[in-house]
Design an enzyme around this catalytic site. Structure first.
Site, PDB file in Angstrom:
ATOM      1  N   GLY A  19     -21.979  75.256 -24.631  1.00  0.00           N
ATOM      2  CA  GLY A  19     -22.478  76.046 -23.530  1.00  0.00           C
ATOM      3  C   GLY A  19     -21.136  75.352 -22.421  1.00  0.00           C
ATOM      4  N   GLY A  20     -21.131  76.007 -21.824  1.00  0.00           N
ATOM      5  CA  GLY A  20     -20.328  75.655 -20.957  1.00  0.00           C
ATOM      6  C   GLY A  20     -20.440  74.263 -20.244  1.00  0.00           C
TER       7      GLY A  20
ATOM      8  N   GLY B  41      16.543  68.325 -32.852  1.00  0.00           N
ATOM      9  CA  GLY B  41      15.963  68.808 -31.327  1.00  0.00           C
ATOM     10  C   GLY B  41      15.448  67.462 -31.326  1.00  0.00           C
ATOM     11  N   ALA B  42      14.130  67.405 -31.980  1.00  0.00           N
ATOM     12  CA  ALA B  42      12.973  66.470 -32.176  1.00  0.00           C
ATOM     13  C   ALA B  42      13.831  64.351 -31.256  1.00  0.00           C
ATOM     14  CB  ALA B  42      12.573  65.558 -33.483  1.00  0.00           C
TER      15      ALA B  42
END
Ligand code: HXC
Length: 511
Positions: free
Chosen positions: A167-168, A401-402
């Site tokens: 859960g949380g 771009g790398a």
């Protein structure tokens, strides 16, 4: 004076949820909360606080289940002589479920850890929000989440997951810097029953959120431990690399192999064919002190390698492309993995060293549709904003771009080195020629021969480190064997770096 009351209470407290429950815990092959504390902390150093806290819930029979300490041990102690604050869920008390008093105890020690400037270690083993306490347990969680965020980047936060985490409850660990899971632990937002109802999928807890899932598939966890003792060993090793807070430096050790500066075997580590792979991990180990490289998230997004090591006794964070997996290409997961690690190092004054061999970003609809642009931008952002000393070694490819993204000079790299065979170019020679000479090649009589000439021309011109070096984008071209010596020297020359940016609330990283 009569101390019998206190003595009796202490004995009761030690029994947690009772003898039977303690036995059940041991039968599962797990340590009890007290045993975990004893195994983790330096002998006799742990001081518990708030052992007499109880919950205030009187609904659903809870008035008869008020157990001293309320199911969580909190306090401080020493791990390898260093002070840390810690909490440890006790599954034997109401399944380690979290109510308001339980949460308040954790908040109290988080506040102390912040005041003192020391790490906080959470040992998680819990069924989640204590259902009987209703919204108060939700509020209790949120009080912790809020603190997790407020202390982030000031003190290190490390989560050990040693049982259920449902859960949380998963969100506090998720907000911390590192998660170490034992093999039998699991984490999920919604358990198998809910999954079955909503999606018709039949899965076990382990299949849904076991340690291998979160270490290999989701990237939620950073380490998997064989058992609880192994978990503590991993934690100790991790702590040895990180400072107690953002104003301190990592513990320096005396380097015992500082004389071993040259390693000739590195000169022949690259295969002759630049399409073939080699072990980047080997390169890293040959460069760092004692070949000791502590890899983080080893099993997820393996096309990038991250981890801690030391250079001449000083801790460094390493980010390296891995040519053995997907040729070391950058994709969504590897960008996320590296970006978060770069930011951790930057928060905690750990210099960053990159080893670059990257053919670019992974092409394809899967990556584009899932947002490689957004995720790749995270890594670009993380390197660009990092103000710790930053060194880089291009071992082979640095394309497109790398090249920019991987800690280049242009985005703030302090010392950028390249090996003599480095290929720094917009793209590989073949692809480049296919684009820029498409027309010429389409009408050429001997296409094959002409393409080879053009490719070889392009390679001579652009696929080497000297053009970048002639412009100062690469500070020096070095022999592979010299890598350790050059990095140690550069680190010593930049380790007092201070960079102040204009005051702002925070940047707006593309998350
Ligand atoms: C109260 C709980 C509890 C809980 C377990 N217990 N979880 N009590 N609140 N959340 C109690 C059980 O009633 C039982 O009490 C004891 O702990 C041990 O649990 P068992 O079920 O017997 O143990 P086991 O078979 O090992 O199963 C463990 C478990 C299971 C898988 C964790 O208990 C479970 O599924 N619990 C609920 C998990 C869950 O859905 N949590 C989410 C809650 S909502 P007795 O007295 O019988 O020994 C949530 C939202 C938070 O967390 C949001 C915050 C933002």
């Amino acid at each position: 004076m009569n101390f019998s009351d206190l003595e009796a209470k202490r004995i009761t407290h030690l029994l947690g949820g009772g003898k039977e429950k303690l036995e059940e815990q041991r039968k599962k092959g797990q340590l009890t909360a007290t045993e975990r504390i004893n195994a983790l902390f330096d002998t006799g150093s742990f001081e518990e606080i708030d052992p007499f806290v109880i919950h205030n819930c009187n609904d659903f029979g809870m008035e008869n289940k008020k157990i001293l300490g309320d199911g969580v041990i909190t306090g401080y102690g020493r791990i390898d002589s260093r002070l840390v604050y810690s909490f440890c869920h006790d599954f034997t008390v109401l399944g380690g479920s979290l109510g308001l008093s339980f949460a308040s105890k954790i908040c109290k020690i988080m506040d102390h850890a912040l005041k003192q400037g020391v790490p906080i270690i959470g040992i998680n083993d819990s069924g989640g929000a204590r259902i009987q306490e209703g919204v108060e347990s939700l509020g209790g969680y949120a009080d912790i989440f809020h603190r997790n965020v407020r202390v982030s980047g000031i003190i290190p936060q490390i989560s050990l997951i040693m049982g259920p985490c449902a859960g949380g409850a998963v969100y506090s660990p998720a907000l911390t810097d590192f998660i170490i899971m034992t093999k039998s632990a699991y984490m999920f937002v919604t358990g198998p029953d809910v999954v079955r109802q909503v999606t018709n999928e039949n899965v076990t807890s382990t299949e849904l959120g076991g340690a291998s899932i979160h270490n290999e598939k989701s990237g939620v966890a950073h380490f998997v431990a064989d058992d609880e003792y192994d978990c503590f060993e991993i934690l100790k090793k991790l702590l040895s690399f990180i400072p107690s807070n953002n104003l301190e430096s990592s513990p320096k050790v005396k380097s015992t192999d500082s004389s071993k500066l040259l390693d000739e075997s590195l000169d022949s580590i690259l295969p002759s064919d630049s399409h073939m792979s080699y072990s980047m991990e080997n390169v890293i180990r040959k460069v760092v002190d004692k070949e000791d490289f502590f890899e983080v998230q080893k099993l997820w997004a393996r096309n990038i390698i991250i981890g801690f090591a030391r250079l001449d006794g000083n801790v460094v964070g390493i980010v390296a492309n891995n040519p053995e997996i997907l040729a070391g290409v950058l994709d969504i997961d590897s960008c996320n993995k590296a970006a978060r690690f770069v930011r951790f190092c930057d928060c905690f004054n750990i210099p960053i060293i990159t080893f670059v061999d990257v053919p670019g970003f992974l092409p394809g609809t899967d990556q584009e549709w899932r947002g490689i642009i957004r995720h790749g931008a995270k890594l670009l952002f993380a390197f660009s904003e990092a103000t710790v000393p930053r060194l880089s070694v291009i071992t082979r490819k640095a394309y497109g771009g790398a090249y920019d993204v991987m800690n280049s000079k242009h985005i703030g790299g302090d010392y950028n080195f390249a090996w003599p065979n480095a290929e720094i170019a917009v793209m590989g020679a073949e692809s480049a020629c296919n684009i820029i000479f498409r027309k010429e090649l389409s009408i050429s009589e001997n296409k094959h021969k002409r393409r080879s000439e053009l490719v070889s021309d392009y390679e001579k011109k652009f696929s080497n480190p000297y053009i970048a070096a002639s412009k100062g984008y690469i500070d020096n071209v070095i022999m592979p064997r010299e890598t350790r010596q050059k990095l140690i020297s550069a680190l010593n020359a930049i380790n007092r770096k201070r960079e102040d940016l204009p005051k702002r609330k925070h940047g707006n990283m593309p998350i």
